[in-house]
Design a protein around this motif. Structure first.
Motif, short mmCIF file in Angstrom:
data_model
loop_
_atom_site.label_atom_id
_atom_site.label_comp_id
_atom_site.label_asym_id
_atom_site.label_seq_id
_atom_site.Cartn_x
_atom_site.Cartn_y
_atom_site.Cartn_z
N LEU A 190 0.82 -1.20 0.00
CA LEU A 190 0.00 0.00 0.00
C LEU A 190 0.86 1.25 0.00
CD1 LEU A 190 -0.18 1.40 3.16
CD2 LEU A 190 -1.10 -0.88 3.56
N ILE A 191 0.26 2.32 -0.54
CA ILE A 191 0.83 3.66 -0.44
C ILE A 191 -0.31 4.62 -0.15
CG2 ILE A 191 1.92 5.57 -1.66
CD1 ILE A 191 3.72 3.74 -3.04
N VAL A 192 -0.21 5.32 0.99
CA VAL A 192 -1.24 6.25 1.43
C VAL A 192 -0.60 7.62 1.57
CG1 VAL A 192 -2.93 6.78 3.23
CG2 VAL A 192 -2.41 4.40 2.69
N GLY A 193 -1.31 8.67 1.19
CA GLY A 193 -0.79 10.02 1.26
C GLY A 193 -0.91 10.66 2.63
N ALA A 194 -0.84 9.87 3.68
CA ALA A 194 -0.90 10.36 5.05
C ALA A 194 -0.29 9.29 5.94
CB ALA A 194 -2.34 10.65 5.47
N GLN A 195 -0.05 9.65 7.19
CA GLN A 195 0.54 8.71 8.13
C GLN A 195 -0.55 8.02 8.95
OE1 GLN A 195 3.93 7.83 8.58
NE2 GLN A 195 4.00 8.85 6.58
N PRO A 207 -0.30 5.11 11.63
CA PRO A 207 0.60 4.20 12.35
C PRO A 207 0.11 2.75 12.39
CG PRO A 207 0.37 6.26 13.54
CD PRO A 207 -0.64 6.30 12.42
N GLN A 208 -1.21 2.58 12.40
CA GLN A 208 -1.78 1.24 12.54
C GLN A 208 -1.45 0.33 11.36
OE1 GLN A 208 -5.99 1.50 13.13
NE2 GLN A 208 -6.04 -0.21 14.56
N ILE A 209 -1.21 0.92 10.19
CA ILE A 209 -0.89 0.11 9.01
C ILE A 209 0.58 0.23 8.63
CG2 ILE A 209 -3.25 0.21 8.13
CD1 ILE A 209 -2.35 2.37 6.15
N GLY A 210 1.37 0.83 9.52
CA GLY A 210 2.80 0.93 9.28
C GLY A 210 3.25 2.28 8.78
N GLY A 211 2.40 3.28 8.86
CA GLY A 211 2.74 4.63 8.39
C GLY A 211 2.00 4.94 7.11
N GLY A 212 2.73 5.27 6.05
CA GLY A 212 2.09 5.59 4.78
C GLY A 212 2.42 4.61 3.67
N TRP A 213 3.07 3.51 4.03
CA TRP A 213 3.46 2.53 3.02
C TRP A 213 3.59 1.15 3.66
CZ3 TRP A 213 7.93 -0.47 3.20
CH2 TRP A 213 8.79 -0.16 4.27
N ARG A 214 3.55 0.15 2.81
CA ARG A 214 3.72 -1.23 3.28
C ARG A 214 3.99 -2.12 2.08
NH1 ARG A 214 0.59 -5.97 4.34
NH2 ARG A 214 0.99 -6.87 6.41
N VAL A 215 4.87 -3.07 2.24
CA VAL A 215 5.11 -4.07 1.21
C VAL A 215 4.61 -5.41 1.73
CG1 VAL A 215 6.84 -5.27 -0.18
CG2 VAL A 215 7.11 -2.83 0.30
N GLY A 216 3.55 -5.90 1.12
CA GLY A 216 2.96 -7.16 1.55
C GLY A 216 3.41 -8.33 0.70
#
Length: 485
Positions: free
Chosen positions: A159-164, A166-175
């Motif tokens: 995922l890439i989100v344009g905001a922080q 914390p529950q999902i790891g900030g604004g990015w994640r590599v699954g």
């Protein structure tokens, strides 16, 4: 190493970089200009997870830069031709970077491909199941909600989100799964570079009128975005928005609507019982999902419902979706509670919010008033962009009716030409508000606003700092060492 065909101009959003197909970044040296932004920093990490060697530049220090460095990504706080690595295979730029930027000029001189953030993201979607969340409002929140639900349901997305958040790891994640969730931003028509399989269009309103001529052009851009969906894909679209048919006409993919109207394919119902708001989601057969809303407001229930439908489409069970939504803890700068401040007369609550469009302001202030029931609602609103303030002035003037006091610092200057600064000021907005009977004042610098808050704060007040700039500093300054959680 040849990775991509360069766009003729970094501001030519229509020249998609996806013509070469999915990109293989293994072993490539990728340089990010403007790497400190939420999206860019996440994309850099995603590229590195795919085998790229990544570095970048930005203009100012901060927590995102520190985190990138801690993660082993080199960041230089200067932006010059000499910052482009000698072995650079690709230069990636944020939407704010212009054609004459020295690093862009140097990359082109060398024949290094230059891609926008959205162009690289779009190419990464080509070999995955891409999910894009679009709309004038609610993209970051809905993207975070969907990501949280997918993680909790074991679907393990990138995922890439344009905001922080914390529950999902900030604004990015590599699954580990073949699933990529991202925001689809209409600014600069960036979303026309994405290649999603599934998409959501939450709403469409006037905004970015420094880019678009009028609302008609904005609707056309969203229609073009929808046409990028493949026949095997799907579009979930706001049932109540006036432009729904114009956007969905002629699409090959499955189209469903969502909203509060009984005619919507997916109907949202919200019971706003004080202290325990509860949402229900219905399809033609009846209720499919219910959850207690962790964040108040009709708009938050709608965003959560859009996330729920999308998560179910991707394989999540309804019972798991409802349970996951109830545990969502929110994201930074979206109706974010910052704490309380003890006063001689009692206690005051402080909230921070990113709202910078009239609809966002009106919706958020009304939700805070209904949910928190403050004795007074004080809003410190920092307008974002002179052009947006000028184009939407009359809309802004009617968006603060739920506030008792509005304090307006200088307009946050970003992207606009310098001449735009002379066309409108915060005083113009204050004048409009006062004409409507709202207690409003223009104060600057932020220290003066904090001093004013010290004078006017009372027991039972709710203070919300609001805007897409750095107005959160007012909240932090007012809370200071006297913060009570």
């Amino acid at each position: 190493m040849t990775l991509a065909t360069d766009t003729n101009s970094p501001m030519d959003a229509g020249s998609g970089a996806d013509s070469d197909g999915a990109v293989n970044l293994s072993g490539a040296q990728v340089h990010f200009v403007g790497i400190g932004g939420c999206g860019m920093s996440g994309l850099a990490r995603m590229a590195r997870a795919r085998g790229a060697r990544c570095d970048g530049t930005d203009q100012a220090p901060g927590a995102p830069i520190d985190q990138l460095r801690q993660d082993g990504i080199e960041v230089r706080l200067e932006q010059s031709a000499g910052c482009v690595p000698d072995d650079c295979d690709m230069l990636v730029i944020s939407a704010a970077i212009r054609d004459e930027h020295p690093e862009v000029v140097e990359a082109r001189r060398r024949g290094v491909p230059v891609l926008k953030y959205a162009q690289l993201l779009g190419r990464l979607m080509l070999d995955q199941t891409g999910v894009a969340i679009a709309g004038t409002h609610g993209k970051s929140t809905t993207c975070s909600l969907l990501s949280h639900v997918l993680i909790q349901c074991g679907l393990d997305p990138s995922l890439i989100v344009g905001a922080q958040c914390p529950q999902i790891g900030g604004g990015w994640r590599v699954g580990a799964r073949d699933l990529l969730v991202a925001e689809a931003c209409e600014f600069d028509r960036s979303f026309l570079n994405l290649n999603p399989t599934h998409a959501v269009i939450l709403n469409i309103e006037e905004d970015h009128l420094d880019i678009y001529r009028d609302l008609g052009e904005i609707v056309d851009a969203f229609a073009s975005f929808a046409r990028r969906l493949p026949g095997r894909g799907s579009l979930l679209v706001n049932h109540e928005m006036p432009h729904r048919l114009a956007v969905t006409a002629g699409l090959d993919c499955a189209v469903e609507t969502i909203g509060f109207a009984p005619q919507a394919d997916w109907r949202v119902e919200l019971d706003e019982t004080p202290g325990a708001p509860r949402a229900r989601l219905h399809d033609a057969s009846g209720t499919v999902c219910t959850w207690q809303c962790p964040i108040p407001g009709e708009h938050m229930a709608y965003n959560a419902a859009a996330a729920a439908v999308t998560a179910h489409r991707l394989g999540a069970a309804w019972t798991d979706v409802g349970a996951a939504l109830e545990t969502f803890a929110g994201l930074e700068r979206r109706m974010q509670p910052l704490g309380h401040r003890d006063l001689p007369s009692g206690r005051l609550t402080v909230v921070d919010d990113y709202g910078h469009h009239p609809t966002e302001i009106d919706t958020t202030l009304r939700a805070l008033r209904r949910h928190a029931r403050p004795k007074r609602l004080i809003c410190v609103f920092q307008p974002h962009q002179h052009s947006r303030t000028r184009f939407l002035m009359e809309h802004f003037a009617v968006s603060f009716s739920a506030a008792d006091v509005v304090i307006v610092p200088h307009i946050y200057f970003v992207r606009d030409p310098k001449k735009e600064q002379h066309t409108v000021s915060s005083r113009d907005l204050v004048d409009r508000l006062r004409q409507r009977g709202i207690t409003a004042m223009h104060l600057y610098p932020f220290e003066a606003i904090v001093e004013q808050l010290e004078l006017i704060a009372r027991d039972g007040d709710l203070l919300v700092t609001m805007g897409a700039g750095d107005v959160w500093k007012v909240a932090e300054g007012f809370l200071g060492a006297k913060r009570e959680n």
